[in-house]
Design a protein around this motif. Structure first.
Motif, PDB file in Angstrom:
ATOM      1  N   ASP A 210       0.334   6.199  -4.727  1.00 52.24           N
ATOM      2  CA  ASP A 210       0.514   7.254  -3.732  1.00 52.24           C
ATOM      3  C   ASP A 210      -0.599   8.291  -3.832  1.00 52.24           C
ATOM      4  O   ASP A 210      -1.097   8.799  -2.812  1.00 52.24           O
ATOM      5  CB  ASP A 210       1.879   7.919  -3.914  1.00 52.24           C
ATOM      6  N   ASP A 211      -1.009   8.604  -5.038  1.00 50.70           N
ATOM      7  CA  ASP A 211      -2.096   9.571  -5.247  1.00 50.70           C
ATOM      8  C   ASP A 211      -3.404   9.070  -4.634  1.00 50.70           C
ATOM      9  O   ASP A 211      -4.115   9.822  -3.958  1.00 50.70           O
ATOM     10  CB  ASP A 211      -2.274   9.811  -6.747  1.00 50.70           C
ATOM     11  N   ILE A 212      -3.717   7.800  -4.842  1.00 47.70           N
ATOM     12  CA  ILE A 212      -4.948   7.228  -4.279  1.00 47.70           C
ATOM     13  C   ILE A 212      -4.881   7.204  -2.752  1.00 47.70           C
ATOM     14  O   ILE A 212      -5.813   7.645  -2.063  1.00 47.70           O
ATOM     15  CB  ILE A 212      -5.170   5.797  -4.815  1.00 47.70           C
ATOM     16  N   VAL A 213      -3.767   6.704  -2.218  1.00 46.84           N
ATOM     17  CA  VAL A 213      -3.633   6.581  -0.765  1.00 46.84           C
ATOM     18  C   VAL A 213      -3.656   7.946  -0.090  1.00 46.84           C
ATOM     19  O   VAL A 213      -4.266   8.119   0.970  1.00 46.84           O
ATOM     20  CB  VAL A 213      -2.342   5.820  -0.413  1.00 46.84           C
ATOM     21  N   ALA A 214      -3.030   8.935  -0.718  1.00 51.98           N
ATOM     22  CA  ALA A 214      -2.960  10.273  -0.124  1.00 51.98           C
ATOM     23  C   ALA A 214      -4.324  10.949  -0.061  1.00 51.98           C
ATOM     24  O   ALA A 214      -4.649  11.620   0.928  1.00 51.98           O
ATOM     25  CB  ALA A 214      -1.985  11.144  -0.913  1.00 51.98           C
ATOM     26  N   ARG A 215      -5.145  10.763  -1.088  1.00 50.06           N
ATOM     27  CA  ARG A 215      -6.380  11.554  -1.202  1.00 50.06           C
ATOM     28  C   ARG A 215      -7.634  10.852  -0.696  1.00 50.06           C
ATOM     29  O   ARG A 215      -8.666  11.501  -0.519  1.00 50.06           O
ATOM     30  CB  ARG A 215      -6.587  11.967  -2.659  1.00 50.06           C
ATOM     31  N   TYR A 216      -7.569   9.550  -0.481  1.00 51.99           N
ATOM     32  CA  TYR A 216      -8.778   8.820  -0.092  1.00 51.99           C
ATOM     33  C   TYR A 216      -8.560   8.062   1.207  1.00 51.99           C
ATOM     34  O   TYR A 216      -7.485   7.488   1.433  1.00 51.99           O
ATOM     35  CB  TYR A 216      -9.193   7.841  -1.194  1.00 51.99           C
ATOM     36  N   ASP A 217      -9.593   8.005   2.022  1.00 48.50           N
ATOM     37  CA  ASP A 217      -9.524   7.314   3.316  1.00 48.50           C
ATOM     38  C   ASP A 217      -9.842   5.833   3.127  1.00 48.50           C
ATOM     39  O   ASP A 217     -10.797   5.294   3.690  1.00 48.50           O
ATOM     40  CB  ASP A 217     -10.500   7.955   4.304  1.00 48.50           C
ATOM     41  N   ILE A 218      -9.011   5.177   2.319  1.00 49.89           N
ATOM     42  CA  ILE A 218      -9.200   3.745   2.082  1.00 49.89           C
ATOM     43  C   ILE A 218      -8.590   2.954   3.235  1.00 49.89           C
ATOM     44  O   ILE A 218      -7.701   3.426   3.938  1.00 49.89           O
ATOM     45  CB  ILE A 218      -8.576   3.306   0.741  1.00 49.89           C
ATOM     46  N   ASP A 219      -9.072   1.729   3.403  1.00 46.62           N
ATOM     47  CA  ASP A 219      -8.546   0.840   4.431  1.00 46.62           C
ATOM     48  C   ASP A 219      -7.467  -0.087   3.882  1.00 46.62           C
ATOM     49  O   ASP A 219      -6.657  -0.625   4.628  1.00 46.62           O
ATOM     50  CB  ASP A 219      -9.677   0.013   5.040  1.00 46.62           C
ATOM     51  N   GLY A 220      -7.493  -0.283   2.566  1.00 45.45           N
ATOM     52  CA  GLY A 220      -6.510  -1.170   1.957  1.00 45.45           C
ATOM     53  C   GLY A 220      -6.281  -0.809   0.501  1.00 45.45           C
ATOM     54  O   GLY A 220      -7.130  -0.182  -0.146  1.00 45.45           O
ATOM     55  N   LEU A 221      -5.130  -1.193  -0.022  1.00 48.40           N
ATOM     56  CA  LEU A 221      -4.801  -1.069  -1.443  1.00 48.40           C
ATOM     57  C   LEU A 221      -4.528  -2.485  -1.934  1.00 48.40           C
ATOM     58  O   LEU A 221      -3.653  -3.178  -1.405  1.00 48.40           O
ATOM     59  CB  LEU A 221      -3.587  -0.161  -1.626  1.00 48.40           C
ATOM     60  N   HIS A 222      -5.263  -2.911  -2.954  1.00 49.22           N
ATOM     61  CA  HIS A 222      -5.304  -4.310  -3.360  1.00 49.22           C
ATOM     62  C   HIS A 222      -4.896  -4.462  -4.816  1.00 49.22           C
ATOM     63  O   HIS A 222      -5.345  -3.704  -5.684  1.00 49.22           O
ATOM     64  CB  HIS A 222      -6.753  -4.814  -3.173  1.00 49.22           C
ATOM     65  N   ILE A 223      -4.033  -5.446  -5.085  1.00 47.63           N
ATOM     66  CA  ILE A 223      -3.688  -5.789  -6.465  1.00 47.63           C
ATOM     67  C   ILE A 223      -4.022  -7.256  -6.711  1.00 47.63           C
ATOM     68  O   ILE A 223      -4.050  -8.063  -5.789  1.00 47.63           O
ATOM     69  CB  ILE A 223      -2.200  -5.523  -6.774  1.00 47.63           C
ATOM     70  N   ASP A 224      -4.297  -7.575  -7.975  1.00 44.15           N
ATOM     71  CA  ASP A 224      -4.685  -8.954  -8.277  1.00 44.15           C
ATOM     72  C   ASP A 224      -3.547  -9.701  -8.962  1.00 44.15           C
ATOM     73  O   ASP A 224      -2.373  -9.438  -8.682  1.00 44.15           O
ATOM     74  CB  ASP A 224      -5.992  -8.993  -9.078  1.00 44.15           C
ATOM     75  N   ASP A 225      -3.858 -10.608  -9.860  1.00 44.50           N
ATOM     76  CA  ASP A 225      -2.884 -11.579 -10.367  1.00 44.50           C
ATOM     77  C   ASP A 225      -2.261 -11.191 -11.699  1.00 44.50           C
ATOM     78  O   ASP A 225      -1.579 -12.011 -12.313  1.00 44.50           O
ATOM     79  CB  ASP A 225      -3.547 -12.952 -10.504  1.00 44.50           C
ATOM     80  N   TYR A 226      -2.468  -9.969 -12.168  1.00 43.95           N
ATOM     81  CA  TYR A 226      -1.926  -9.572 -13.469  1.00 43.95           C
ATOM     82  C   TYR A 226      -0.582  -8.868 -13.297  1.00 43.95           C
ATOM     83  O   TYR A 226      -0.529  -7.691 -12.970  1.00 43.95           O
ATOM     84  CB  TYR A 226      -2.905  -8.658 -14.213  1.00 43.95           C
ATOM     85  N   PHE A 227       0.503  -9.606 -13.537  1.00 39.69           N
ATOM     86  CA  PHE A 227       1.847  -9.041 -13.509  1.00 39.69           C
ATOM     87  C   PHE A 227       2.361  -9.121 -14.950  1.00 39.69           C
ATOM     88  O   PHE A 227       1.909  -8.368 -15.792  1.00 39.69           O
ATOM     89  CB  PHE A 227       2.704  -9.784 -12.490  1.00 39.69           C
TER      90      PHE A 227
ATOM     91  N   THR B  49       5.779   2.762  -0.505  1.00 40.17           N
ATOM     92  CA  THR B  49       5.029   3.958  -0.891  1.00 40.17           C
ATOM     93  C   THR B  49       3.753   4.092  -0.070  1.00 40.17           C
ATOM     94  O   THR B  49       3.442   5.168   0.457  1.00 40.17           O
ATOM     95  CB  THR B  49       4.674   3.901  -2.397  1.00 40.17           C
ATOM     96  N   ILE B  50       3.022   2.986   0.051  1.00 40.49           N
ATOM     97  CA  ILE B  50       1.762   2.990   0.802  1.00 40.49           C
ATOM     98  C   ILE B  50       2.010   3.323   2.260  1.00 40.49           C
ATOM     99  O   ILE B  50       1.370   4.220   2.832  1.00 40.49           O
ATOM    100  CB  ILE B  50       1.061   1.621   0.670  1.00 40.49           C
ATOM    101  N   HIS B  51       2.947   2.632   2.884  1.00 39.16           N
ATOM    102  CA  HIS B  51       3.130   2.778   4.324  1.00 39.16           C
ATOM    103  C   HIS B  51       3.860   4.058   4.713  1.00 39.16           C
ATOM    104  O   HIS B  51       3.708   4.544   5.837  1.00 39.16           O
ATOM    105  CB  HIS B  51       3.842   1.546   4.875  1.00 39.16           C
ATOM    106  N   LYS B  52       4.618   4.626   3.787  1.00 47.44           N
ATOM    107  CA  LYS B  52       5.212   5.942   4.061  1.00 47.44           C
ATOM    108  C   LYS B  52       4.125   7.001   4.093  1.00 47.44           C
ATOM    109  O   LYS B  52       4.144   7.910   4.922  1.00 47.44           O
ATOM    110  CB  LYS B  52       6.249   6.274   2.993  1.00 47.44           C
TER     111      LYS B  52
END
Length: 499
Positions: free
Chosen positions: A175-192, A236-239
């Motif tokens: 939420d902190d990243i999405v709120a403060r930066y004009d990013i086009d996407g939030l991406h996660i990889d294969d580490y769960f 969280t992202i889309h809200k």
């Protein structure tokens, strides 16, 4: 007979060239991962790292790339200004140490990508808190502040997915990243959950006994823990910003057929569902992710994980959300085409892409390999497969309404040449505000066809375009369309030009 044979050979070569020069689609995700965890930026000054990144972006732009996936949180740290987590050692060499001269790599990359008409997707690792070669953590690192929420596994520190506070914490970071930066996407990889090591159990018995959440099987419980994170992260992202795309890049095998006869692939390798506890298809089918990029890093014909088998499998089962394929550049050019030992596998893999109805793009692993033009991979992209520009695939489940078209197109003669100007259309809300423009050029007598990507000469965030100094034709028609945040395209505004 000799003459006929030579003609036949020439015609065959021309036919092969024509077949390989297939018209590229107008919409296609053409991404590249820029990683930091491999240490490629360690020891670089601010100026040197910016110079390196600028060069990579310039070369990738020439290759046709239209999206960058940039690693900004490899181990609960930050390649951006954060009040929540420490600066990354992969940026400065020491965790918690700010860059000097000071800069914010994420903000810088957003600006540089947007200048080039590229999207920027911020790539984070949700649960990895320490990589194997990190020996010192900053005082404000989560593993130091809350050691009870972390477990050690094969030299790694992992935020325990079975602890609710870790889900909340990860979503707070997002939420902190999405709120403060004009990013086009939030991406996660294969580490769960961590990649399993033979004979090394995951130390989560205590959490399973304390909070089983109604599950008797630990595998189901672990999958549910990850499901809860993914669903909450999506919300969280889309809200915060409905237009920010949430993407996941899972390991390339969902399940082997011997584990799941009805849905498994004809493979024999590590499995997302059974070994990493990541139920990718559930996330896709429930709409929790906006795009999926399975890492199909193997070659065609691999005995354990055949690329052709896997691209067909993902095309069949993961169609509820845009599907892009993660491609390993080095392995692609290392292995020979099964039908032609004199060439590597890029052409064969691109043919498979074209045959897959639900495959809407590619992401290159990794950017530097394409920039270094290993096996002429980059040259092949820019001269053939990605030689024409491409807009982003549509995501109608987020927004499907096109913005209004640009207004008041006019040519103004400037000291250094003629410039095409236009006025931005009005928009009140995020889904109808214009963020970019597409400029098409049609020569005199050519039919205006906005589906022809070869006629795109620029995508720009400006409301002007400097016309070329010299042109092959005395007259041309320029068409300008508007794009909103989801790349919905307006109708075209036209201007005939005689130069």
């Amino acid at each position: 007979m000799r003459t006929f044979s030579m003609k036949t050979t020439i015609l065959s070569l021309l036919l092969c060239c024509a077949m390989s020069m297939v018209a590229a689609p107008k919409r296609e995700f053409r991404g590249a991962w820029i990683q930091c965890v491999n240490g490629q930026f360690l020891g670089m000054s601010t100026d040197k790292m910016q110079q390196t990144l600028r060069y990579q972006l310039d070369e990738l732009q020439k290759d046709g790339v239209n999206a960058i996936i940039f690693q900004v949180r490899p181990e609960c740290d930050a390649l951006y200004e954060s009040q929540l987590e420490p600066w990354s050692r992969f940026l400065t060499g020491k965790q918690g140490k700010a860059p000097s001269p000071y800069w914010d790599p994420l903000q810088w990359m957003i600006d540089e990508c947007h200048k080039r008409g590229m999207e920027l997707h911020a790539w984070i690792n949700p649960y990895r808190a320490k990589t194997k070669n990190t020996n010192e953590l900053a005082a404000n690192h989560v593993a130091i502040k809350h050691p009870e929420r972390v477990f050690s596994y094969d030299g790694l520190f992992i935020l325990n997915p079975g602890i609710k506070e870790n889900i909340d914490y990860t979503c707070m970071i997002v939420d902190d990243i999405v709120a403060r930066y004009d990013i086009d996407g939030l991406h996660i990889d294969d580490y769960f959950y961590p990649y399993p090591v033979s004979g090394v159990p995951i130390p989560d018995d205590r959490e399973f006994k304390m909070t089983p959440n109604g599950f008797r099987d630990k595998g189901d419980w672990r999958r549910d823990n990850v499901n809860v994170l993914i669903e909450k992260m999506s919300k969280t992202i889309h809200k915060r910003k409905p237009w920010v795309k949430f993407g996941v890049s899972p390991f390339g095998i969902y399940r082997n057929k011997k584990s799941a006869p009805e849905i498994g692939s004809m493979t024999n390798g590590l499995q997302n569902y059974d070994d990493l506890y990541a139920d990718i298809l559930l996330w896709v089918n429930n709409g929790w992710v906006d795009y999926c990029v399975p890492q199909l890093y193997w070659e065609i014909g691999n005995k354990a994980a055949d690329y052709e088998e896997l691209i067909k499998w993902w095309n069949r089962y993961a169609s509820k959300r845009p599907l892009y394929i993660g491609e390993d550049v080095e392995r692609t050019v290392k292995h020979a085409d099964p039908n032609d030992p004199n060439r590597h596998q890029l052409n064969a893999k691109r043919r498979l892409h074209d045959q897959m109805r639900n495959v809407k793009g590619t992401v290159l692993w990794y950017a530097k390999a394409a920039v270094d033009n290993v096996g002429n991979y980059g040259t092949s992209l820019r001269q053939n497969y990605w030689r024409t520009p491409a807009l982003q695939p549509l995501m109608p489940f987020i927004d499907n309404k096109a913005p209004k078209k640009p207004k008041k197109l006019k040519i103004i003669a400037m000291n250094d040449g003629n410039v095409l100007f236009w006025t931005a259309p009005k928009g009140k809300h995020w889904h109808d505000v214009v963020t970019q423009y597409v400029v098409y050029r049609f020569n005199k007598g050519e039919k205006i066809d906005l589906n022809d990507a070869s006629k795109i000469i620029a995508t720009t965030r400006n409301t002007f375009y400097k016309l070329p100094a010299s042109q092959a034709y005395s007259q041309a028609t320029y068409v300008v369309t508007a794009l909103d945040r989801m790349s919905n395209e307006s109708k075209g505004a036209k201007k005939k030009v005689a130069l």
